[in-house]
Design a protein around this motif. Structure first.
Motif, PDB file in Angstrom:
ATOM      1  N   ASP A 222       0.805  -1.218   0.000  1.00  0.00           N
ATOM      2  CA  ASP A 222       0.000   0.000   0.000  1.00  0.00           C
ATOM      3  C   ASP A 222       0.844   1.278   0.000  1.00  0.00           C
ATOM      4  OD1 ASP A 222      -2.274  -1.625   0.177  1.00  0.00           O
ATOM      5  OD2 ASP A 222      -2.239  -1.571   2.370  1.00  0.00           O
ATOM      6  N   HIS A 223       2.165   1.126   0.036  1.00  0.00           N
ATOM      7  CA  HIS A 223       3.045   2.286   0.141  1.00  0.00           C
ATOM      8  C   HIS A 223       4.039   2.314  -1.013  1.00  0.00           C
ATOM      9  CE1 HIS A 223       1.558   3.354   4.117  1.00  0.00           C
ATOM     10  NE2 HIS A 223       1.573   2.064   4.391  1.00  0.00           N
ATOM     11  N   ASP A 224       4.519   3.520  -1.322  1.00  0.00           N
ATOM     12  CA  ASP A 224       5.482   3.698  -2.406  1.00  0.00           C
ATOM     13  C   ASP A 224       6.863   3.157  -2.068  1.00  0.00           C
ATOM     14  OD1 ASP A 224       3.554   4.923  -3.981  1.00  0.00           O
ATOM     15  OD2 ASP A 224       4.079   6.937  -3.285  1.00  0.00           O
ATOM     16  N   SER A 225       7.144   2.967  -0.784  1.00  0.00           N
ATOM     17  CA  SER A 225       8.448   2.458  -0.366  1.00  0.00           C
ATOM     18  C   SER A 225       8.315   1.813   1.012  1.00  0.00           C
ATOM     19  CB  SER A 225       9.471   3.599  -0.286  1.00  0.00           C
ATOM     20  OG  SER A 225       9.137   4.492   0.759  1.00  0.00           O
ATOM     21  N   ALA A 226       9.323   1.038   1.368  1.00  0.00           N
ATOM     22  CA  ALA A 226       9.357   0.473   2.717  1.00  0.00           C
ATOM     23  C   ALA A 226       9.478   1.602   3.732  1.00  0.00           C
ATOM     24  CB  ALA A 226      10.516  -0.504   2.846  1.00  0.00           C
ATOM     25  N   GLU A 227      10.215   2.638   3.367  1.00  0.00           N
ATOM     26  CA  GLU A 227      10.373   3.793   4.259  1.00  0.00           C
ATOM     27  C   GLU A 227       9.010   4.421   4.570  1.00  0.00           C
ATOM     28  OE1 GLU A 227      12.524   5.558   6.783  1.00  0.00           O
ATOM     29  OE2 GLU A 227      13.716   4.553   5.244  1.00  0.00           O
ATOM     30  N   ALA A 228       8.139   4.533   3.568  1.00  0.00           N
ATOM     31  CA  ALA A 228       6.797   5.080   3.777  1.00  0.00           C
ATOM     32  C   ALA A 228       5.962   4.158   4.668  1.00  0.00           C
ATOM     33  CB  ALA A 228       6.103   5.294   2.436  1.00  0.00           C
ATOM     34  N   ALA A 229       6.132   2.853   4.519  1.00  0.00           N
ATOM     35  CA  ALA A 229       5.406   1.899   5.370  1.00  0.00           C
ATOM     36  C   ALA A 229       5.870   2.028   6.821  1.00  0.00           C
ATOM     37  CB  ALA A 229       5.610   0.474   4.868  1.00  0.00           C
ATOM     38  N   LEU A 230       7.167   2.209   7.028  1.00  0.00           N
ATOM     39  CA  LEU A 230       7.692   2.398   8.385  1.00  0.00           C
ATOM     40  C   LEU A 230       7.143   3.679   8.998  1.00  0.00           C
ATOM     41  CD1 LEU A 230      11.421   1.397   7.768  1.00  0.00           C
ATOM     42  CD2 LEU A 230       9.747   0.116   9.100  1.00  0.00           C
ATOM     43  N   ALA A 231       7.127   4.749   8.225  1.00  0.00           N
ATOM     44  CA  ALA A 231       6.608   6.027   8.722  1.00  0.00           C
ATOM     45  C   ALA A 231       5.125   5.916   9.048  1.00  0.00           C
ATOM     46  CB  ALA A 231       6.851   7.124   7.687  1.00  0.00           C
ATOM     47  N   SER A 232       4.386   5.229   8.207  1.00  0.00           N
ATOM     48  CA  SER A 232       2.952   5.061   8.430  1.00  0.00           C
ATOM     49  C   SER A 232       2.673   4.259   9.704  1.00  0.00           C
ATOM     50  CB  SER A 232       2.323   4.358   7.230  1.00  0.00           C
ATOM     51  OG  SER A 232       0.954   4.127   7.446  1.00  0.00           O
ATOM     52  N   ALA A 233       3.581   3.346  10.033  1.00  0.00           N
ATOM     53  CA  ALA A 233       3.426   2.534  11.237  1.00  0.00           C
ATOM     54  C   ALA A 233       3.869   3.281  12.493  1.00  0.00           C
ATOM     55  CB  ALA A 233       4.217   1.235  11.100  1.00  0.00           C
ATOM     56  N   GLY A 234       4.383   4.485  12.321  1.00  0.00           N
ATOM     57  CA  GLY A 234       4.801   5.282  13.464  1.00  0.00           C
ATOM     58  C   GLY A 234       6.167   4.901  14.017  1.00  0.00           C
ATOM     59  N   ILE A 235       6.997   4.305  13.191  1.00  0.00           N
ATOM     60  CA  ILE A 235       8.337   3.909  13.631  1.00  0.00           C
ATOM     61  C   ILE A 235       9.195   5.160  13.792  1.00  0.00           C
ATOM     62  CG2 ILE A 235      10.391   2.546  13.058  1.00  0.00           C
ATOM     63  CD1 ILE A 235       7.761   0.958  13.684  1.00  0.00           C
ATOM     64  N   THR A 236       9.788   5.312  14.961  1.00  0.00           N
ATOM     65  CA  THR A 236      10.625   6.475  15.251  1.00  0.00           C
ATOM     66  C   THR A 236      12.031   6.261  14.680  1.00  0.00           C
ATOM     67  OG1 THR A 236      11.463   5.611  17.341  1.00  0.00           O
ATOM     68  CG2 THR A 236       9.366   6.837  17.425  1.00  0.00           C
ATOM     69  N   PRO A 237      12.790   7.347  14.526  1.00  0.00           N
ATOM     70  CA  PRO A 237      14.170   7.187  14.050  1.00  0.00           C
ATOM     71  C   PRO A 237      14.995   6.244  14.936  1.00  0.00           C
ATOM     72  CG  PRO A 237      13.518   9.476  13.858  1.00  0.00           C
ATOM     73  CD  PRO A 237      12.410   8.764  14.615  1.00  0.00           C
ATOM     74  N   ALA A 238      14.755   6.252  16.231  1.00  0.00           N
ATOM     75  CA  ALA A 238      15.489   5.363  17.140  1.00  0.00           C
ATOM     76  C   ALA A 238      15.121   3.893  16.913  1.00  0.00           C
ATOM     77  CB  ALA A 238      15.219   5.751  18.587  1.00  0.00           C
ATOM     78  N   GLN A 239      13.878   3.627  16.546  1.00  0.00           N
ATOM     79  CA  GLN A 239      13.417   2.248  16.309  1.00  0.00           C
ATOM     80  C   GLN A 239      13.748   1.758  14.906  1.00  0.00           C
ATOM     81  OE1 GLN A 239       9.293   3.164  16.985  1.00  0.00           O
ATOM     82  NE2 GLN A 239       9.273   2.034  18.927  1.00  0.00           N
ATOM     83  N   ARG A 240      13.946   2.683  13.976  1.00  0.00           N
ATOM     84  CA  ARG A 240      14.090   2.356  12.563  1.00  0.00           C
ATOM     85  C   ARG A 240      15.114   1.261  12.269  1.00  0.00           C
ATOM     86  NH1 ARG A 240      16.971   3.345   8.245  1.00  0.00           N
ATOM     87  NH2 ARG A 240      15.956   3.596   6.224  1.00  0.00           N
ATOM     88  N   PRO A 241      16.339   1.287  12.841  1.00  0.00           N
ATOM     89  CA  PRO A 241      17.309   0.242  12.489  1.00  0.00           C
ATOM     90  C   PRO A 241      16.827  -1.178  12.771  1.00  0.00           C
ATOM     91  CG  PRO A 241      18.407   2.048  13.609  1.00  0.00           C
ATOM     92  CD  PRO A 241      16.922   2.304  13.711  1.00  0.00           C
ATOM     93  N   LEU A 242      16.086  -1.390  13.851  1.00  0.00           N
ATOM     94  CA  LEU A 242      15.586  -2.729  14.155  1.00  0.00           C
ATOM     95  C   LEU A 242      14.571  -3.201  13.117  1.00  0.00           C
ATOM     96  CD1 LEU A 242      15.169  -2.461  18.024  1.00  0.00           C
ATOM     97  CD2 LEU A 242      16.910  -3.734  16.756  1.00  0.00           C
ATOM     98  N   TYR A 243      13.700  -2.284  12.692  1.00  0.00           N
ATOM     99  CA  TYR A 243      12.685  -2.663  11.714  1.00  0.00           C
ATOM    100  C   TYR A 243      13.281  -2.831  10.324  1.00  0.00           C
ATOM    101  CZ  TYR A 243       9.214  -2.188  15.311  1.00  0.00           C
ATOM    102  OH  TYR A 243       8.490  -2.376  16.453  1.00  0.00           O
ATOM    103  N   VAL A 244      14.267  -2.008   9.981  1.00  0.00           N
ATOM    104  CA  VAL A 244      14.956  -2.182   8.698  1.00  0.00           C
ATOM    105  C   VAL A 244      15.694  -3.522   8.705  1.00  0.00           C
ATOM    106  CG1 VAL A 244      16.819  -1.307   7.231  1.00  0.00           C
ATOM    107  CG2 VAL A 244      15.109   0.271   8.153  1.00  0.00           C
ATOM    108  N   GLN A 245      16.284  -3.891   9.827  1.00  0.00           N
ATOM    109  CA  GLN A 245      16.963  -5.183   9.933  1.00  0.00           C
ATOM    110  C   GLN A 245      15.962  -6.328   9.729  1.00  0.00           C
ATOM    111  OE1 GLN A 245      18.887  -5.923  13.680  1.00  0.00           O
ATOM    112  NE2 GLN A 245      19.869  -7.778  12.964  1.00  0.00           N
TER     113      GLN A 245
END
Length: 123
Positions: free
Chosen positions: A84-107
Motif C-alpha cells: 500500500d506504500h510507495d516504499s518500505a520507508e513510507a510503510a515504516l513512517a505510516s506505522a509510526g516507527i521512530t528514528p530510534a526504532q528504525r534500524p531494528l525494523y529495517v533489519q
C-alpha cells in the motif's frame, strides 16, 4: 507501537527484530540477492502465505518451503502494508516507527528480503 521483542542470537538462525527462522537451509540460492533498499517499493512475495497468529504471524514460502515466525505485531502490520506504500520507508513512517526504532525494523525487513519472503515490486 511496540518495539521488537527479541534480540539476535547465535546458532545459525536469524531472529532479527522479531523475525525467527526455524527451518534448516534448503541449499537453494537466496531470492533476496537483490539487497534491501528501504526507498524501493516492496510487497509480500506472491509465493508466501501470511497467517496471523496471537503472537504475530506465520509466513510460509511455497517455493522454498521455508517457514518463518514474525513475533512482533508491528512487523506484521508493516509487512501487510508494504503493497500500500510507495516504499518500505513510507510503510515504516505510516506505522509510526521512530528514528530510534528504525534500524531494528529495517533489519527485520532486510532479513525478510534476504529470505525471499518480501520482494521488490515491479516499477
Amino acid at each position: 507501537m511496540s518495539a521488537p521483542t527479541s534480540n539476535p542470537t547465535s546458532g545459525g538462525r536469524a531472529p532479527a527484530a522479531g523475525v525467527r527462522f526455524d527451518t534448516p537451509e534448503t541449499g537453494a540460492t537466496s531470492p533476496g540477492d537483490q539487497g534491501f533498499d528501504a526507498l524501493a517499493a516492496w510487497e509480500l512475495n506472491p509465493k508466501v502465505a501470511l497467517r496471523p497468529e496471537p503472537f504475530g504471524a506465520l509466513l510460509y514460502h511455497f517455493g522454498t518451503r521455508k517457514l518463518s515466525f514474525l513475533k512482533n505485531l508491528t512487523v506484521v502490520g508493516i509487512v501487510q502494508s508494504l503493497a500500500d506504500h510507495d516504499s518500505a520507508e513510507a510503510a515504516l513512517a505510516s506505522a509510526g516507527i521512530t528514528p530510534a526504532q528504525r534500524p531494528l525494523y529495517v533489519q527485520a525487513l532486510t532479513t525478510l528480503a534476504d529470505s525471499g519472503m518480501i520482494t521488490r515490486r515491479a516499477a
